[in-house]
Design a protein around this motif. Structure first.
Motif, PDB file in Angstrom:
ATOM      1  N   VAL A 157     112.452  85.618  67.594  1.00 23.99           N
ATOM      2  CA  VAL A 157     111.906  84.614  68.504  1.00 23.99           C
ATOM      3  C   VAL A 157     111.063  83.619  67.709  1.00 23.99           C
ATOM      4  CG1 VAL A 157     110.263  84.249  70.409  1.00 23.99           C
ATOM      5  CG2 VAL A 157     111.878  86.163  70.501  1.00 23.99           C
ATOM      6  N   LEU A 158     111.216  82.336  68.011  1.00 20.74           N
ATOM      7  CA  LEU A 158     110.278  81.331  67.504  1.00 20.74           C
ATOM      8  C   LEU A 158     109.576  80.706  68.702  1.00 20.74           C
ATOM      9  CD1 LEU A 158     112.049  79.444  64.575  1.00 20.74           C
ATOM     10  CD2 LEU A 158     109.942  80.763  64.460  1.00 20.74           C
ATOM     11  N   LYS A 159     108.259  80.597  68.592  1.00 23.26           N
ATOM     12  CA  LYS A 159     107.456  80.137  69.728  1.00 23.26           C
ATOM     13  C   LYS A 159     107.143  78.648  69.629  1.00 23.26           C
ATOM     14  CE  LYS A 159     105.184  84.577  70.496  1.00 23.26           C
ATOM     15  NZ  LYS A 159     105.733  84.792  71.836  1.00 23.26           N
ATOM     16  N   GLU A 160     106.872  78.065  70.792  1.00 25.54           N
ATOM     17  CA  GLU A 160     106.378  76.683  70.906  1.00 25.54           C
ATOM     18  C   GLU A 160     107.181  75.695  70.062  1.00 25.54           C
ATOM     19  OE1 GLU A 160     102.060  75.762  71.096  1.00 25.54           O
ATOM     20  OE2 GLU A 160     101.863  77.932  70.929  1.00 25.54           O
ATOM     21  N   SER A 180     123.430  82.138  68.631  1.00 24.57           N
ATOM     22  CA  SER A 180     122.972  81.450  69.847  1.00 24.57           C
ATOM     23  C   SER A 180     121.463  81.377  69.917  1.00 24.57           C
ATOM     24  CB  SER A 180     123.485  82.175  71.098  1.00 24.57           C
ATOM     25  OG  SER A 180     124.887  82.140  71.149  1.00 24.57           O
ATOM     26  N   ILE A 181     121.013  80.406  70.693  1.00 25.56           N
ATOM     27  CA  ILE A 181     119.588  80.291  71.007  1.00 25.56           C
ATOM     28  C   ILE A 181     119.465  80.237  72.517  1.00 25.56           C
ATOM     29  CG2 ILE A 181     117.476  78.906  70.755  1.00 25.56           C
ATOM     30  CD1 ILE A 181     118.885  77.571  68.285  1.00 25.56           C
ATOM     31  N   SER A 182     118.627  81.116  73.065  1.00 26.85           N
ATOM     32  CA  SER A 182     118.279  81.025  74.480  1.00 26.85           C
ATOM     33  C   SER A 182     116.913  80.347  74.530  1.00 26.85           C
ATOM     34  CB  SER A 182     118.225  82.434  75.085  1.00 26.85           C
ATOM     35  OG  SER A 182     117.843  82.360  76.439  1.00 26.85           O
ATOM     36  N   PHE A 183     116.913  79.108  75.003  1.00 27.67           N
ATOM     37  CA  PHE A 183     115.697  78.296  74.974  1.00 27.67           C
ATOM     38  C   PHE A 183     115.115  78.237  76.387  1.00 27.67           C
ATOM     39  CE2 PHE A 183     113.832  73.905  75.221  1.00 27.67           C
ATOM     40  CZ  PHE A 183     112.755  74.149  74.390  1.00 27.67           C
ATOM     41  N   GLN A 184     113.909  78.751  76.544  1.00 26.30           N
ATOM     42  CA  GLN A 184     113.275  78.835  77.866  1.00 26.30           C
ATOM     43  C   GLN A 184     112.644  77.490  78.227  1.00 26.30           C
ATOM     44  OE1 GLN A 184     112.929  81.666  79.916  1.00 26.30           O
ATOM     45  NE2 GLN A 184     111.779  80.483  81.414  1.00 26.30           N
ATOM     46  N   VAL A 185     113.061  76.922  79.368  1.00 27.80           N
ATOM     47  CA  VAL A 185     112.549  75.610  79.794  1.00 27.80           C
ATOM     48  C   VAL A 185     111.517  75.734  80.905  1.00 27.80           C
ATOM     49  CG1 VAL A 185     113.196  73.409  80.874  1.00 27.80           C
ATOM     50  CG2 VAL A 185     114.666  74.416  79.126  1.00 27.80           C
ATOM     51  N   ASP A 186     111.792  76.606  81.863  1.00 24.06           N
ATOM     52  CA  ASP A 186     110.968  76.579  83.086  1.00 24.06           C
ATOM     53  C   ASP A 186     111.005  77.940  83.748  1.00 24.06           C
ATOM     54  OD1 ASP A 186     109.451  75.562  85.161  1.00 24.06           O
ATOM     55  OD2 ASP A 186     111.042  74.318  86.004  1.00 24.06           O
ATOM     56  N   TYR A 187     109.879  78.328  84.325  1.00 21.30           N
ATOM     57  CA  TYR A 187     109.856  79.524  85.175  1.00 21.30           C
ATOM     58  C   TYR A 187     108.943  79.240  86.348  1.00 21.30           C
ATOM     59  CZ  TYR A 187     110.158  84.283  86.753  1.00 21.30           C
ATOM     60  OH  TYR A 187     110.430  85.389  87.523  1.00 21.30           O
ATOM     61  N   GLU A 188     109.474  79.483  87.551  1.00 19.08           N
ATOM     62  CA  GLU A 188     108.676  79.297  88.765  1.00 19.08           C
ATOM     63  C   GLU A 188     108.688  80.594  89.582  1.00 19.08           C
ATOM     64  OE1 GLU A 188     109.512  75.180  90.698  1.00 19.08           O
ATOM     65  OE2 GLU A 188     111.295  75.748  89.557  1.00 19.08           O
ATOM     66  N   PRO A 189     107.562  81.028  90.165  1.00 21.63           N
ATOM     67  CA  PRO A 189     106.236  80.404  90.054  1.00 21.63           C
ATOM     68  C   PRO A 189     105.690  80.557  88.635  1.00 21.63           C
ATOM     69  CG  PRO A 189     106.111  82.507  91.197  1.00 21.63           C
ATOM     70  CD  PRO A 189     107.554  82.239  90.985  1.00 21.63           C
ATOM     71  N   GLU A 190     104.860  79.594  88.250  1.00 28.11           N
ATOM     72  CA  GLU A 190     104.340  79.562  86.892  1.00 28.11           C
ATOM     73  C   GLU A 190     103.559  80.849  86.589  1.00 28.11           C
ATOM     74  OE1 GLU A 190     101.499  76.612  84.385  1.00 28.11           O
ATOM     75  OE2 GLU A 190     102.780  75.730  85.918  1.00 28.11           O
ATOM     76  N   PRO A 191     103.949  81.615  85.570  1.00 31.78           N
ATOM     77  CA  PRO A 191     103.249  82.867  85.279  1.00 31.78           C
ATOM     78  C   PRO A 191     101.846  82.572  84.735  1.00 31.78           C
ATOM     79  CG  PRO A 191     105.266  82.633  83.948  1.00 31.78           C
ATOM     80  CD  PRO A 191     105.037  81.331  84.634  1.00 31.78           C
ATOM     81  N   PRO A 192     100.822  83.319  85.167  1.00 33.54           N
ATOM     82  CA  PRO A 192      99.456  83.047  84.704  1.00 33.54           C
ATOM     83  C   PRO A 192      99.343  83.112  83.173  1.00 33.54           C
ATOM     84  CG  PRO A 192      99.478  84.734  86.430  1.00 33.54           C
ATOM     85  CD  PRO A 192     100.895  84.428  86.113  1.00 33.54           C
ATOM     86  N   SER A 193     100.107  84.007  82.548  1.00 40.46           N
ATOM     87  CA  SER A 193     100.039  84.145  81.096  1.00 40.46           C
ATOM     88  C   SER A 193     100.865  83.072  80.394  1.00 40.46           C
ATOM     89  CB  SER A 193     100.601  85.506  80.698  1.00 40.46           C
ATOM     90  OG  SER A 193     101.965  85.563  81.080  1.00 40.46           O
ATOM     91  N   GLY A 194     101.679  82.333  81.155  1.00 39.00           N
ATOM     92  CA  GLY A 194     102.598  81.362  80.543  1.00 39.00           C
ATOM     93  C   GLY A 194     103.889  82.011  80.077  1.00 39.00           C
ATOM     94  N   ILE A 195     103.935  83.348  80.104  1.00 44.67           N
ATOM     95  CA  ILE A 195     105.123  84.048  79.589  1.00 44.67           C
ATOM     96  C   ILE A 195     105.996  84.518  80.755  1.00 44.67           C
ATOM     97  CG2 ILE A 195     105.901  86.086  78.309  1.00 44.67           C
ATOM     98  CD1 ILE A 195     103.345  85.803  76.629  1.00 44.67           C
ATOM     99  N   SER A 196     107.274  84.227  80.665  1.00 46.42           N
ATOM    100  CA  SER A 196     108.186  84.598  81.745  1.00 46.42           C
ATOM    101  C   SER A 196     108.205  86.115  81.928  1.00 46.42           C
ATOM    102  CB  SER A 196     109.601  84.109  81.422  1.00 46.42           C
ATOM    103  OG  SER A 196     110.526  84.760  82.264  1.00 46.42           O
ATOM    104  N   LEU A 201     109.942  85.281  77.069  1.00 47.31           N
ATOM    105  CA  LEU A 201     109.670  83.996  76.427  1.00 47.31           C
ATOM    106  C   LEU A 201     108.745  83.143  77.285  1.00 47.31           C
ATOM    107  CD1 LEU A 201     113.360  83.069  75.444  1.00 47.31           C
ATOM    108  CD2 LEU A 201     111.626  84.131  73.971  1.00 47.31           C
ATOM    109  N   ALA A 202     107.933  82.333  76.627  1.00 47.99           N
ATOM    110  CA  ALA A 202     107.187  81.277  77.329  1.00 47.99           C
ATOM    111  C   ALA A 202     108.047  80.016  77.303  1.00 47.99           C
ATOM    112  CB  ALA A 202     105.858  81.019  76.624  1.00 47.99           C
ATOM    113  N   ASN A 203     107.740  79.068  78.158  1.00 49.17           N
ATOM    114  CA  ASN A 203     108.468  77.801  78.119  1.00 49.17           C
ATOM    115  C   ASN A 203     108.286  77.167  76.743  1.00 49.17           C
ATOM    116  OD1 ASN A 203     109.097  78.164  80.808  1.00 49.17           O
ATOM    117  ND2 ASN A 203     107.243  77.079  81.498  1.00 49.17           N
ATOM    118  N   GLY A 204     109.389  76.744  76.145  1.00 49.41           N
ATOM    119  CA  GLY A 204     109.324  76.148  74.813  1.00 49.41           C
ATOM    120  C   GLY A 204     109.655  77.134  73.707  1.00 49.41           C
TER     121      GLY A 204
END
Ligand SMILES: [Fe+2]
Length: 418
Positions: free
Chosen positions: A226-229, A318-334, A375-378
């Motif tokens: 995983v690579l973050k941000e 392959s790369i699975s790139f996380q764009v969005d998660y709703e509702p927004e998780p408090p930790s930012g992590i899906s 993953l977090a968004n990004g």
């Protein structure tokens, strides 16, 4: 009411070269996804005649009340060809404005800053207005500046007002600005990374270099990492805005063979633009020269399940790139993990040219102890989807998760890429 109906302004008409007795109409239906209707002369004679006729002029010449009977109108409303004028879809275009960056609040000396070494100014240009908006789905309405990260190869675009563009166009990569810059603008240029302290740039590059080394080692060992941000938060919010509007306006078809409850699009234009930028990073992480095969954009809704499976040969890296998660998780992590576990017997199956069945993947996944990746968004999960069984459990009702899947193959791969 029929008089409120109009022809979908995004309607596409596609004739079949080998069959003059039918054609395809397709259009985004807000709230439902892209709709496809095959119109056969035998089946819908009036619709066939009317739309064939209009295809030579303009579809908005249609008067639904006069030209169609009620059954035709119902058919065309159901398939998104006719829409209520108040709800007609509009193609969203991606942009991330400089004004979206909060101004940098610290002290600074303009003379000690440089323009980012990877900046590229893209002026406003009427000449490429159509291609930029229709082929890339990015805003053609103003100038932009693109910042390329030297290590990852990823570029982020920042759109500029006319007055800001005048200043940014005068910057030279790696040089200090040799002219005065309004303090408020300078603060935004700093927070957007367009102006940067060379020491800070070196520090950030070293950190990213270390992360890449760790990810390379993990990928060699486990075939994923995983690579973050990979993009800053402001860019991710702009991507969320684009994909939410793109789905809401109906541009992505709903459901496919693999997952019933997801909006998805093969080679979605904005995702394709991003995929180009990820190729060198994929090569770097995998230690293999790769080329693009295809990209898949997917927005999963509550109830989605991704059954354990391995990918086809177009998805070697392959790369699975996380764009969005709703509702927004408090930790930012899906909270919706992707699980991965090695496919046992991969080498034997590959040598025999066999396809591994879903039942076998299911059996192995149940017997294994899969690793959960959240993953977090990004963030991006880099993985070898032919060698790793991967899956997701059911997404809770009311939740939504949007990801882009960038697929690559070795440069010497010779099969079809789609
Ligand atoms: Fe997959």
């Amino acid at each position: 009411m029929a008089e409120e109906l109009i022809v979908n302004p995004c309607l596409q008409f596609q004739p079949y070269f080998d069959d003059s007795t039918s054609f395809l109409l397709y259009a985004p239906k807000p709230g439902s996804g892209m709709k496809y209707l095959v119109v056969k002369r035998d089946e819908y004679p009036n619709v066939f005649d009317v739309f064939l006729d209009l295809s030579a002029s303009r579809f908005d010449f249609l008067d639904p009340e006069l030209d169609l009977d009620e059954a035709d109108r119902d058919l065309l409303v159901e398939n998104g060809v006719l829409v209520n004028s108040a709800e007609s879809p509009e193609l969203p275009l991606f942009s991330c404005q400089l004004s979206e960056f909060d101004p940098f609040q610290g002290d600074f000396d303009l003379g000690s800053l440089i323009a980012h070494p990877g900046i590229r100014f893209s002026p406003f240009d009427l000449g490429n207005f159509h291609s930029i908006s229709q082929e890339l789905h990015i805003s053609p309405f103003s100038a932009s500046v693109w910042i390329r990260d030297d290590l990852t190869g990823i570029e982020q675009g920042i759109w500029l007002s006319d007055s800001d563009a005048e200043v940014v166009s005068r910057l030279t990569a790696s040089r200090s600005p040799n002219f005065p810059i309004d303090i408020d603008l300078a603060r935004r240029l700093i927070s957007a990374g367009i102006l940067i302290d060379p020491l800070e740039l070196r520090r950030v590059s070293q950190l990213r270099g270390n992360e890449i080394e760790v990810a390379q080692a993990k990928f060699q060992k486990d075939h994923y990492s995983v690579l973050k941000e990979l993009f800053p938060g402001v860019q991710m919010r702009a991507m969320q805005r684009y994909y939410r509007a793109y789905v809401a306006n109906g541009f992505m078809p709903f459901g496919d063979d693999q997952v019933e409850r997801r909006y998805r699009e093969h080679n979605e234009p904005f995702a394709r633009l991003l995929q180009n930028q990820f190729a060198s990073l994929m090569s770097l992480i995998a230690g293999v020269d790769v080329k693009l095969s295809y990209v898949y954009a997917a927005s999963y809704v509550g109830g989605s399940v991704l059954a354990p499976h391995v990918d086809r040969k177009q998805c070697e890296y392959s790369i699975s790139f996380q764009v969005d998660y709703e509702p927004e998780p408090p930790s930012g992590i899906s909270p919706w993990a992707i699980y991965v576990t090695p496919l046992l017997g991969f080498d034997d199956a590959a040598a025999r040219g066999e396809t591994v069945t879903l039942a076998e993947c299911e059996r192995q996944a149940a017997a294994a102890d899969p690793a959960a990746v959240n993953l977090a968004n990004g963030d991006g999960l880099f993985y070898m989807g032919r060698e790793l069984i991967h899956f997701r459990n059911e997404l809770p009702d009311g939740h939504r998760s949007t990801s882009l899947f960038f697929h690559f193959v070795s440069v010497d791969f010779e099969g079809p890429l789609d």
